[in-house]
Design a protein around this motif. Structure first.
Motif, PDB file in Angstrom:
ATOM      1  N   SER A  14      13.286  38.641 -14.736  1.00 37.00           N
ATOM      2  CA  SER A  14      13.334  37.393 -13.985  1.00 37.00           C
ATOM      3  C   SER A  14      12.560  37.565 -12.690  1.00 37.00           C
ATOM      4  CB  SER A  14      14.786  37.024 -13.686  1.00 37.00           C
ATOM      5  OG  SER A  14      15.314  37.890 -12.698  1.00 37.00           O
TER       6      SER A  14
ATOM      7  N   VAL B  29      15.343  41.629 -20.307  1.00 35.23           N
ATOM      8  CA  VAL B  29      15.087  40.311 -19.727  1.00 35.23           C
ATOM      9  C   VAL B  29      14.553  40.552 -18.319  1.00 35.23           C
ATOM     10  CG1 VAL B  29      16.147  38.158 -18.949  1.00 35.23           C
ATOM     11  CG2 VAL B  29      16.937  39.217 -21.045  1.00 35.23           C
TER      12      VAL B  29
ATOM     13  N   ASP C  23      26.156  33.005 -19.351  1.00 33.43           N
ATOM     14  CA  ASP C  23      25.744  32.119 -18.268  1.00 33.43           C
ATOM     15  C   ASP C  23      25.872  32.840 -16.929  1.00 33.43           C
ATOM     16  OD1 ASP C  23      24.886  29.494 -17.353  1.00 33.43           O
ATOM     17  OD2 ASP C  23      26.904  29.318 -16.508  1.00 33.43           O
TER      18      ASP C  23
ATOM     19  N   ILE D 193      16.812  30.925 -21.835  1.00 31.20           N
ATOM     20  CA  ILE D 193      17.973  31.716 -21.417  1.00 31.20           C
ATOM     21  C   ILE D 193      18.643  31.078 -20.211  1.00 31.20           C
ATOM     22  CG2 ILE D 193      18.656  33.933 -20.392  1.00 31.20           C
ATOM     23  CD1 ILE D 193      16.894  35.287 -22.442  1.00 31.20           C
ATOM     24  N   ASN D 194      17.854  30.494 -19.298  1.00 32.22           N
ATOM     25  CA  ASN D 194      18.440  29.808 -18.148  1.00 32.22           C
ATOM     26  C   ASN D 194      19.013  28.450 -18.537  1.00 32.22           C
ATOM     27  OD1 ASN D 194      15.724  31.203 -16.613  1.00 32.22           O
ATOM     28  ND2 ASN D 194      17.760  31.663 -15.839  1.00 32.22           N
TER      29      ASN D 194
ATOM     30  N   PRO E 209      21.973  29.587 -22.149  1.00 30.27           N
ATOM     31  CA  PRO E 209      22.129  31.009 -22.457  1.00 30.27           C
ATOM     32  C   PRO E 209      23.044  31.320 -23.635  1.00 30.27           C
ATOM     33  CG  PRO E 209      23.344  30.460 -20.487  1.00 30.27           C
ATOM     34  CD  PRO E 209      22.526  29.259 -20.852  1.00 30.27           C
TER      35      PRO E 209
ATOM     36  N   GLN F 168      22.776  35.052 -16.550  1.00 33.65           N
ATOM     37  CA  GLN F 168      21.527  34.337 -16.275  1.00 33.65           C
ATOM     38  C   GLN F 168      21.512  33.790 -14.862  1.00 33.65           C
ATOM     39  OE1 GLN F 168      20.491  30.994 -15.749  1.00 33.65           O
ATOM     40  NE2 GLN F 168      22.498  30.045 -15.913  1.00 33.65           N
ATOM     41  N   LYS F 169      22.672  33.396 -14.343  1.00 32.46           N
ATOM     42  CA  LYS F 169      22.729  32.921 -12.955  1.00 32.46           C
ATOM     43  C   LYS F 169      22.430  34.063 -11.991  1.00 32.46           C
ATOM     44  CE  LYS F 169      25.876  29.072 -13.670  1.00 32.46           C
ATOM     45  NZ  LYS F 169      27.261  28.603 -13.562  1.00 32.46           N
TER      46      LYS F 169
ATOM     47  N   VAL G 249      14.285  33.314 -15.582  1.00 36.06           N
ATOM     48  CA  VAL G 249      13.802  34.316 -16.530  1.00 36.06           C
ATOM     49  C   VAL G 249      12.333  34.015 -16.850  1.00 36.06           C
ATOM     50  CG1 VAL G 249      14.073  35.262 -18.854  1.00 36.06           C
ATOM     51  CG2 VAL G 249      16.090  34.713 -17.484  1.00 36.06           C
TER      52      VAL G 249
ATOM     53  N   SER H 184      12.581  30.618 -20.498  1.00 37.78           N
ATOM     54  CA  SER H 184      13.493  29.792 -19.694  1.00 37.78           C
ATOM     55  C   SER H 184      14.660  29.245 -20.524  1.00 37.78           C
ATOM     56  CB  SER H 184      12.737  28.634 -19.044  1.00 37.78           C
ATOM     57  OG  SER H 184      12.180  27.795 -20.043  1.00 37.78           O
TER      58      SER H 184
END
Length: 157
Positions: A87, A85, A55, A116-117, A120, A58-59, A64, A114
């Motif tokens: 973004s 990945v 997480d 993954i966002n 995750p 991804q932040k 993504v 998305s």
């Protein structure tokens, strides 16, 4: 019949069997989750490790828009790139935390990067790898050590 009477007549005699089956079930479902300093996670059940990004990662990446996964059957080495990945902010390589063979990839990421966002560490998993050496996960961080790693990274920036 009162709850106390029901408990003493029905539940108590089966208590040991219920506890034993719950323990066995919990052992079967138990997965070891570890983290890398590059913000990948691996959840191991038996000799299969599910890999993804955390997480925290991804932040940092933001939304993504594209995910490149390895192919099923690929042999991967610890710390070798297995995908990427991309973004709206940046692109990031994904590295394998273990040696092994890719046995499954998350096909949904092709059409829904998305995930993954949104999730995750659950629905946004990246690949499943049959581990060559289970001992490799011992060198990775547990949740507490990973949280401390992230805190230290935040303090540096």
């Amino acid at each position: 019949m009162s709850l106390r009477l029901l408990t003493s007549r029905v539940v108590r005699p089966f208590g040991p069997a219920i506890r034993q089956s719950a323990t066995i079930s919990a052992m079967r479902m138990y997965a070891t989750k570890k983290y890398t300093s590059d913000h990948e996670w691996i959840s191991v059940e038996g000799n299969i490790g599910t890999i993804g990004i955390t997480d925290y990662a991804q932040k940092a990446l933001g939304d993504v828009v594209f995910v490149e996964t390895p192919a099923v059957g690929d042999l991967v080495e610890k710390e070798a790139q297995i995908g990427a990945v991309e973004s709206v902010k940046a692109a990031s390589d994904i590295y394998s935390p273990v040696n092994g063979e890719v046995v499954d990839v998350n096909e949904k990421l092709g059409s829904e990067p998305s995930l993954i966002n949104e999730s995750p560490e659950e629905d946004g998993w990246f690949a499943k790898i049959k581990l060559d050496n289970l001992e490799q996960i011992e060198g990775l961080m547990d949740a507490k050590a990973y949280a401390a790693h992230c805190d230290a990274s935040d303090e540096e920036h």
